[in-house]
Write an enzyme that holds these catalytic residues in place. Structure first.
Site, PDB file in Angstrom:
ATOM      1  N   ASP A  58       0.833  -1.196   0.000  1.00  0.00           N
ATOM      2  CA  ASP A  58       0.000   0.000   0.000  1.00  0.00           C
ATOM      3  C   ASP A  58       0.870   1.250   0.000  1.00  0.00           C
ATOM      4  O   ASP A  58       2.032   1.201   0.398  1.00  0.00           O
ATOM      5  CB  ASP A  58      -0.806   0.066   1.305  1.00  0.00           C
ATOM      6  CG  ASP A  58      -1.851  -1.005   1.389  1.00  0.00           C
ATOM      7  OD1 ASP A  58      -2.080  -1.679   0.388  1.00  0.00           O
ATOM      8  OD2 ASP A  58      -2.436  -1.143   2.481  1.00  0.00           O
ATOM      9  N   LYS A  80      -1.509   4.238  -4.016  1.00  0.00           N
ATOM     10  CA  LYS A  80      -1.004   5.516  -3.498  1.00  0.00           C
ATOM     11  C   LYS A  80      -2.210   6.260  -2.973  1.00  0.00           C
ATOM     12  O   LYS A  80      -3.200   6.437  -3.660  1.00  0.00           O
ATOM     13  CB  LYS A  80      -0.339   6.320  -4.605  1.00  0.00           C
ATOM     14  CG  LYS A  80       0.908   5.654  -5.126  1.00  0.00           C
ATOM     15  CD  LYS A  80       1.819   6.686  -5.773  1.00  0.00           C
ATOM     16  CE  LYS A  80       3.018   6.034  -6.395  1.00  0.00           C
ATOM     17  NZ  LYS A  80       2.707   5.404  -7.690  1.00  0.00           N
ATOM     18  N   MET A 203     -10.876   5.993   8.772  1.00  0.00           N
ATOM     19  CA  MET A 203     -11.296   6.691   7.549  1.00  0.00           C
ATOM     20  C   MET A 203     -12.402   7.693   7.864  1.00  0.00           C
ATOM     21  O   MET A 203     -13.372   7.819   7.127  1.00  0.00           O
ATOM     22  CB  MET A 203     -11.778   5.679   6.496  1.00  0.00           C
ATOM     23  CG  MET A 203     -10.650   4.788   6.007  1.00  0.00           C
ATOM     24  SD  MET A 203     -11.199   3.431   4.964  1.00  0.00           S
ATOM     25  CE  MET A 203     -11.777   2.264   6.180  1.00  0.00           C
TER      26      MET A 203
END
Ligand code: SAH
Length: 287
Positions: A58, A80, A203
Site C-alpha cells: 500500500d 497511493k 477513515m
C-alpha cells in the site's frame, strides 16, 4: 544468482522465463505492516518480508519497512493514497494470484492489520479460489498505536467496557448533483451512542461532522471526550484532544491518515510534549 539454482525466486525473471519453465506455485503472505513505526512490525512480519520475491504494498507502507525485503525483491505500490493511479481491488487480487502461479513468494504488505479495514479478506478469498496457499500475519492496527502513544486506553475499568472499530465510509455513490457524497456506513448509532465505551472511527476525517452529528442525535453527550490522532507512530504524529461536540471544528486542518476516538476513557489522553510520540525512534536516537 542463476535461474537454474533459483528457478522461481526472482520476480524480474518473470518476463525472461515466461511460461517456458513449469513451476510449483508460490505462496501469498498477507502481512500487517503496523501503523508506520518499523519497530511495530511483528517478528513474523519481518521474517515473511525476508522471504519475498515480490512485495505488493500500500501507499501507507514506509520506505524503512520496504527496506527489510531482500534487495533483489521487486516492490510494487498498488495504492497511493488519494492517487488516481491506485489499482482496483480485483486487479490486486489477480496480480497476487498471477505472481504466485509463477512460483513467486508474494508478500502483500498492508498498513496496520490486514483484516481491519484492509480488504485482506478479499485477497484471501481470491487466493483460496485459485487454490493458492495464503498465510495471514496480523499487524498492529492503527487504533492500538494511537491509544498507546496518547496514553489513552481503549478499554478502562469504569469508563470503557467495550471498544468498537468502525469505518467512517461505506461505498459511496454520487449525489443528485453529480458530486460524490458521503457513503454512510450502516451502523447502529443508537448503540454506539451509549456511554461507557470507546468508538474508534477509521477513515473518518471527512465524515467527522456527520459522525458527530449522528452520535449526538442518538444521545451521546456533546461533552464526551474525543481524541484524534494523525500519523500515529510516525515522526509527524499529531494528537488533538477535544470533545464530540467540537470534534469536527477542531480537526479541520488535518489531512490524515487519522483516527477519531470517542469515549469517556479518552479523557486520559495526554497530547502534550510529556508523552513521547515516538518512543522507539527516541530509543534509536539514544542508542
Ligand atoms: N488496516 C489498517 C487500516 C486501513 S484503513 C489498520 O489496521 O490500521 C485506513 C485508515 O486507517 C485511515 O483512514 C486512518 O483512519 C487509519 N490509519 C492507518 N494508519 C494510521 C496511522 N498511522 N495513524 C492514524 N490513522 C491511521
Amino acid at each position: 544468482m542463476s535461474p537454474r539454482s533459483h528457478p522461481s525466486k526472482r520476480a524480474d525473471q518473470l518476463v525472461v522465463l515466461g511460461q517456458a519453465t513449469p513451476r510449483a506455485p508460490g505462496e501469498v503472505w498477507l502481512v500487517g505492516a503496523g501503523p508506520g513505526d518499523p519497530d511495530l512490525l511483528t517478528v513474523k512480519a519481518v521474517k515473511a518480508l525476508a522471504l519475498a520475491d515480490v512485495v505488493v504494498h500500500d501507499g501507507l507502507v514506509s520506505e524503512d519497512i520496504l527496506a527489510l525485503a531482500p534487495a533483489g525483491a521487486r516492490k510494487l505500490s498498488v495504492a497511493k493514497r488519494k492517487s488516481r493511479h491506485a489499482y482496483a481491488q480485483d486487479e490486486i487480487n489477480r496480480m497476487l494470484v498471477a505472481f504466485a502461479r509463477d512460483g513467486l513468494t508474494v508478500v502483500r504488505l498492508k498498513g496496520g492489520d490486514p483484516f481491519i479495514f484492509g480488504r485482506g479478506g478479499e485477497e484471501l478469498e481470491a487466493c483460496r479460489a485459485a487454490a493458492i496457499v495464503c498465510h495471514v500475519v496480523p499487524g498492529v492496527t492503527a487504533a492500538l498505536a494511537a491509544a498507546a502513544s496518547a496514553g489513552a486506553p481503549l478499554t478502562h475499568r469504569g469508563s470503557a467496557q467495550a471498544v468498537t472499530f468502525v469505518t467512517g465510509h461505506a461505498a459511496a455513490g454520487l449525489g443528485p448533483d453529480g458530486q460524490a457524497r458521503w457513503g454512510e456506513p450502516a451502523l447502529d448509532w443508537e448503540s454506539l451512542a451509549k456511554t461507557n465505551q470507546t468508538l474508534v472511527v477509521y477513515m473518518g476525517l471527512s465524515a467527522a461532522p456527520a459522525v458527530a452529528a449522528r452520535l449526538i442525535a442518538a444521545g451521546r453527550e456533546a461533552a464526551t471526550p474525543a481524541l484524534v490522532v494523525e500519523n500515529a507512530s510516525r515522526r509527524d504524529e499529531r494528537r488533538i484532544a477535544t470533545t464530540l461536540g467540537r470534534l469536527a471544528a477542531d480537526i479541520a486542518g488535518l489531512s490524515g491518515p487519522a483516527l477519531l476516538m470517542i469515549g469517556e476513557a479518552m479523557a486520559l489522553a495526554d497530547v502534550g510534549a510529556t508523552v513521547d510520540a515516538q518512543p522507539v525512534f527516541a530509543l534509536e536516537a539514544r542508542a
